[in-house]
Design a protein around this motif. Structure first.
Motif, PDB file in Angstrom:
ATOM      1  N   LEU A 217       0.847  -1.200   0.000  1.00 11.33           N
ATOM      2  CA  LEU A 217       0.000   0.000   0.000  1.00 11.33           C
ATOM      3  C   LEU A 217       0.887   1.257   0.000  1.00 11.33           C
ATOM      4  CD1 LEU A 217      -2.709   1.501   0.308  1.00 11.33           C
ATOM      5  CD2 LEU A 217      -2.588   1.068   2.762  1.00 11.33           C
ATOM      6  N   ILE A 218       1.925   1.245   0.816  1.00  6.92           N
ATOM      7  CA  ILE A 218       2.828   2.408   0.865  1.00  6.92           C
ATOM      8  C   ILE A 218       3.470   2.636  -0.507  1.00  6.92           C
ATOM      9  CG2 ILE A 218       5.036   3.257   1.807  1.00  6.92           C
ATOM     10  CD1 ILE A 218       4.270   1.966   4.455  1.00  6.92           C
ATOM     11  N   LYS A 219       3.824   1.524  -1.173  1.00  5.05           N
ATOM     12  CA  LYS A 219       4.502   1.654  -2.466  1.00  5.05           C
ATOM     13  C   LYS A 219       3.534   1.844  -3.634  1.00  5.05           C
ATOM     14  CE  LYS A 219       8.328  -0.446  -3.361  1.00  5.05           C
ATOM     15  NZ  LYS A 219       9.156  -1.591  -3.811  1.00  5.05           N
ATOM     16  N   GLY A 220       2.236   1.769  -3.358  1.00  5.15           N
ATOM     17  CA  GLY A 220       1.252   1.925  -4.440  1.00  5.15           C
ATOM     18  C   GLY A 220       1.162   0.701  -5.326  1.00  5.15           C
ATOM     19  N   GLU A 221       1.569  -0.480  -4.797  1.00  4.34           N
ATOM     20  CA  GLU A 221       1.454  -1.713  -5.582  1.00  4.34           C
ATOM     21  C   GLU A 221       0.136  -2.400  -5.266  1.00  4.34           C
ATOM     22  OE1 GLU A 221       4.877  -4.077  -4.612  1.00  4.34           O
ATOM     23  OE2 GLU A 221       6.250  -2.552  -5.365  1.00  4.34           O
ATOM     24  N   LYS A 222      -0.371  -3.158  -6.229  1.00  3.18           N
ATOM     25  CA  LYS A 222      -1.635  -3.875  -6.029  1.00  3.18           C
ATOM     26  C   LYS A 222      -1.498  -4.927  -4.927  1.00  3.18           C
ATOM     27  CE  LYS A 222      -4.717  -2.308  -8.930  1.00  3.18           C
ATOM     28  NZ  LYS A 222      -5.962  -1.777  -8.368  1.00  3.18           N
ATOM     29  N   GLY A 223      -2.580  -5.219  -4.244  1.00  2.14           N
ATOM     30  CA  GLY A 223      -2.554  -6.243  -3.196  1.00  2.14           C
ATOM     31  C   GLY A 223      -3.830  -6.157  -2.390  1.00  2.14           C
ATOM     32  N   PRO A 224      -4.058  -7.110  -1.465  1.00 10.14           N
ATOM     33  CA  PRO A 224      -5.238  -7.001  -0.610  1.00 10.14           C
ATOM     34  C   PRO A 224      -5.170  -5.693   0.181  1.00 10.14           C
ATOM     35  CG  PRO A 224      -4.144  -9.123  -0.299  1.00 10.14           C
ATOM     36  CD  PRO A 224      -3.239  -8.293  -1.145  1.00 10.14           C
ATOM     37  N   ARG A 225      -6.288  -5.023   0.307  1.00  9.44           N
ATOM     38  CA  ARG A 225      -6.319  -3.727   0.986  1.00  9.44           C
ATOM     39  C   ARG A 225      -7.124  -3.797   2.286  1.00  9.44           C
ATOM     40  NH1 ARG A 225      -2.269  -2.290  -1.737  1.00  9.44           N
ATOM     41  NH2 ARG A 225      -2.455  -0.707  -3.344  1.00  9.44           N
ATOM     42  N   SER A 226      -6.708  -3.002   3.262  1.00  5.55           N
ATOM     43  CA  SER A 226      -7.456  -2.914   4.524  1.00  5.55           C
ATOM     44  C   SER A 226      -8.904  -2.550   4.195  1.00  5.55           C
ATOM     45  CB  SER A 226      -6.866  -1.823   5.408  1.00  5.55           C
ATOM     46  OG  SER A 226      -5.474  -1.892   5.385  1.00  5.55           O
ATOM     47  N   CYS A 227      -9.817  -3.346   4.727  1.00  5.53           N
ATOM     48  CA  CYS A 227     -11.197  -3.287   4.221  1.00  5.53           C
ATOM     49  C   CYS A 227     -11.921  -1.971   4.523  1.00  5.53           C
ATOM     50  CB  CYS A 227     -11.997  -4.444   4.812  1.00  5.53           C
ATOM     51  SG  CYS A 227     -11.289  -6.025   4.381  1.00  5.53           S
ATOM     52  N   THR A 228     -11.780  -1.446   5.736  1.00  7.83           N
ATOM     53  CA  THR A 228     -12.561  -0.250   6.068  1.00  7.83           C
ATOM     54  C   THR A 228     -12.119   0.959   5.241  1.00  7.83           C
ATOM     55  OG1 THR A 228     -12.980  -1.120   8.255  1.00  7.83           O
ATOM     56  CG2 THR A 228     -13.311   1.236   7.974  1.00  7.83           C
ATOM     57  N   PRO A 229     -10.822   1.288   5.204  1.00  8.27           N
ATOM     58  CA  PRO A 229     -10.450   2.425   4.350  1.00  8.27           C
ATOM     59  C   PRO A 229     -10.718   2.172   2.870  1.00  8.27           C
ATOM     60  CG  PRO A 229      -8.508   1.509   5.451  1.00  8.27           C
ATOM     61  CD  PRO A 229      -9.694   0.808   6.011  1.00  8.27           C
ATOM     62  N   ALA A 230     -10.588   0.921   2.430  1.00  8.17           N
ATOM     63  CA  ALA A 230     -10.916   0.631   1.022  1.00  8.17           C
ATOM     64  C   ALA A 230     -12.400   0.912   0.772  1.00  8.17           C
ATOM     65  CB  ALA A 230     -10.587  -0.823   0.687  1.00  8.17           C
ATOM     66  N   GLY A 231     -13.231   0.590   1.739  1.00  8.48           N
ATOM     67  CA  GLY A 231     -14.669   0.865   1.627  1.00  8.48           C
ATOM     68  C   GLY A 231     -14.941   2.367   1.573  1.00  8.48           C
ATOM     69  N   VAL A 232     -14.193   3.133   2.360  1.00 10.62           N
ATOM     70  CA  VAL A 232     -14.365   4.600   2.329  1.00 10.62           C
ATOM     71  C   VAL A 232     -13.995   5.138   0.942  1.00 10.62           C
ATOM     72  CG1 VAL A 232     -13.502   6.794   3.265  1.00 10.62           C
ATOM     73  CG2 VAL A 232     -13.960   4.871   4.817  1.00 10.62           C
ATOM     74  N   MET A 233     -12.888   4.639   0.385  1.00  9.74           N
ATOM     75  CA  MET A 233     -12.464   5.117  -0.942  1.00  9.74           C
ATOM     76  C   MET A 233     -13.528   4.801  -1.995  1.00  9.74           C
ATOM     77  SD  MET A 233      -9.676   6.658  -0.330  1.00  9.74           S
ATOM     78  CE  MET A 233      -8.976   7.036  -1.920  1.00  9.74           C
ATOM     79  N   ALA A 234     -14.105   3.602  -1.904  1.00 16.90           N
ATOM     80  CA  ALA A 234     -15.148   3.220  -2.873  1.00 16.90           C
ATOM     81  C   ALA A 234     -16.366   4.141  -2.739  1.00 16.90           C
ATOM     82  CB  ALA A 234     -15.544   1.759  -2.669  1.00 16.90           C
ATOM     83  N   LEU A 235     -16.697   4.454  -1.507  1.00 11.61           N
ATOM     84  CA  LEU A 235     -17.851   5.332  -1.248  1.00 11.61           C
ATOM     85  C   LEU A 235     -17.609   6.736  -1.823  1.00 11.61           C
ATOM     86  CD1 LEU A 235     -20.493   4.857   0.287  1.00 11.61           C
ATOM     87  CD2 LEU A 235     -19.327   5.518   2.395  1.00 11.61           C
ATOM     88  N   LEU A 236     -16.395   7.232  -1.679  1.00 17.09           N
ATOM     89  CA  LEU A 236     -16.063   8.565  -2.203  1.00 17.09           C
ATOM     90  C   LEU A 236     -16.104   8.554  -3.728  1.00 17.09           C
ATOM     91  CD1 LEU A 236     -13.066   9.456   0.162  1.00 17.09           C
ATOM     92  CD2 LEU A 236     -15.366  10.448   0.207  1.00 17.09           C
ATOM     93  N   GLU A 237     -15.509   7.489  -4.291  1.00 18.17           N
ATOM     94  CA  GLU A 237     -15.449   7.412  -5.757  1.00 18.17           C
ATOM     95  C   GLU A 237     -16.851   7.325  -6.354  1.00 18.17           C
ATOM     96  OE1 GLU A 237     -13.893   4.313  -9.066  1.00 18.17           O
ATOM     97  OE2 GLU A 237     -12.701   4.435  -7.240  1.00 18.17           O
ATOM     98  N   ARG A 238     -17.677   6.458  -5.765  1.00 19.06           N
ATOM     99  CA  ARG A 238     -19.029   6.236  -6.275  1.00 19.06           C
ATOM    100  C   ARG A 238     -19.856   7.524  -6.248  1.00 19.06           C
ATOM    101  NH1 ARG A 238     -23.212   5.580  -8.185  1.00 19.06           N
ATOM    102  NH2 ARG A 238     -24.544   3.733  -8.274  1.00 19.06           N
ATOM    103  N   ASN A 239     -19.590   8.356  -5.235  1.00 21.87           N
ATOM    104  CA  ASN A 239     -20.336   9.607  -5.101  1.00 21.87           C
ATOM    105  C   ASN A 239     -19.632  10.778  -5.791  1.00 21.87           C
ATOM    106  OD1 ASN A 239     -22.846   9.245  -3.190  1.00 21.87           O
ATOM    107  ND2 ASN A 239     -21.231   7.868  -2.461  1.00 21.87           N
ATOM    108  N   LYS A 240     -18.598  10.429  -6.609  1.00 19.72           N
ATOM    109  CA  LYS A 240     -17.874  11.435  -7.414  1.00 19.72           C
ATOM    110  C   LYS A 240     -17.348  12.581  -6.564  1.00 19.72           C
ATOM    111  CE  LYS A 240     -20.040  10.548 -11.886  1.00 19.72           C
ATOM    112  NZ  LYS A 240     -20.526   9.235 -11.611  1.00 19.72           N
ATOM    113  N   ILE A 241     -16.846  12.248  -5.391  1.00 19.55           N
ATOM    114  CA  ILE A 241     -16.281  13.285  -4.529  1.00 19.55           C
ATOM    115  C   ILE A 241     -14.814  13.476  -4.898  1.00 19.55           C
ATOM    116  CG2 ILE A 241     -15.639  13.787  -2.133  1.00 19.55           C
ATOM    117  CD1 ILE A 241     -18.424  12.572  -1.468  1.00 19.55           C
TER     118      ILE A 241
END
Ligand code: NAD
Length: 303
Positions: free
Chosen positions: A130-154
């Protein structure tokens, strides 16, 4: 009225994508994705979260393997169980439900999960990715926040973001994900002085302090976006004379104080909570595709 960031609705939409992904992948893979859920002891809140996760697995077609272990299990015994799951070909993801009883070392145990079965994205190698910006399993809660922001075009790029909380589970990975999305991020924590003047600078405020009603009107900027990660079960109204032991869910934010001030906010319940469970499934299905040699079609869901 502000825009409500509806995590329940988005979670349903993503679950549908995951269900369809599993159905089409089954033709080539011949086995469904598997998630092993390890719960130690009888913490009631953990019991509730584990049951949400197992029900969600069932809804989308992920096979869940439940391991409910005795409170006094030794670290050695638990590591042996994790090692067996690491080698089990039907298991694509392993989740160790936190918190653990105090005699168990969380960091050692999370580190003993095979990094490519790390359904919660908390293995040190995956945090490093995550620090290096490489793909991999992501911590679920912050990943969920990012999805919520993206979906709402914030818009995140160029915005000032403040994350309240610096845990490995939420605050730190949240700050890294927002930074990767080009926000300018400040992290506040329990030793931060003058929290209101810091949080009032935030275009985007994510609160994960685990303190009910910590954030009120004085903490937020006009027209900002506020994400409430906190979850607390509080007894219902003291004026309820029925004697019932009812609880209500609330977050770290005093909704009534901020709702006329902000542009968007995520409610509790129905905001980040459902998204956390969905991102756990997304990590598991992504691992399954990789283990089965299928094209990785859902990795864009993981920030
Ligand atoms: P934690 O206790 O590990 O960390 C809390 C963080 O908040 C710490 O870094 C601490 O320094 C900071 N903090 C505490 N008091 C503060 C204050 N007064 N001012 C500023 N910072 C303060 O908790 P966590 O595991 O990160 O969880 C935080 C909250 O999020 C909890 O309520 C938890 O239940 C909730 N949570 C929700 C979900 C979900 O799915 N919605 C998932 C994980 C955690």
């Amino acid at each position: 009225m502000p825009n409500i960031l509806d995590g329940k609705k988005l979670a349903q939409e993503i679950e549908l994508i995951l269900k369809q992904t599993i159905e089409s992948g089954l033709k080539a893979c011949k086995r469904p994705p598997g998630l092993a859920v390890i719960r130690v002891g009888n913490d009631p809140a953990s019991g509730v979260y584990v049951s949400y996760k197992e029900k969600a697995c069932h809804r989308v077609g992920v096979r869940s393997f439940s391991h409910h272990l005795k409170e006094d299990i030794s670290e050695k015994e638990l590591i042996e169980i994790i090692k067996v799951l690491n080698l089990d070909q039907n298991v694509d993801g392993i989740l160790l439900q936190l918190p653990l009883p105090p005699h168990l070392d969380e960091s050692i145990l999370l580190g003993s999960i095979a990094p490519d079965k790390d359904a919660d994205g908390l293995h040190p190698l995956n945090l490093g990715k995550l620090i290096k910006g490489e793909k991999g399993p992501r911590s679920c809660t912050p990943a969920g926040v990012m999805a919520l922001l993206e979906r709402n075009k914030i818009k995140i790029e160029g915005k000032k973001a403040v994350v309240v909380g610096r845990s490995i589970l939420v605050g730190k990975p949240m700050a890294l994900m927002l930074e990767s999305a080009n926000a300018t991020v400040t992290v506040a924590h329990s030793k931060t002085e003058d929290l209101p003047s810091l949080t009032r600078q935030a275009d985007l405020l994510v609160v994960a302090a685990g303190k009910p009603h910590l954030i009120g009107g004085i903490h937020v900027k006009e027209n900002s976006v506020v994400i409430d990660v906190g979850i607390h079960r509080l007894p219902c109204d003291k004026n309820d004379l029925s004697g019932s032991k009812k609880f209500k869910l609330c977050g770290d934010v005093k909704t009534l104080e901020i709702e006329d001030k902000v542009a968007s906010f995520s409610p509790v319940p129905g905001g980040v909570g459902p998204m956390t469970v969905t991102m756990l499934l997304a990590n598991t299905v992504d691992r399954w595709q990789e283990h089965c040699g299928l094209p990785l079609t859902i990795s864009h869901l993981l920030p």
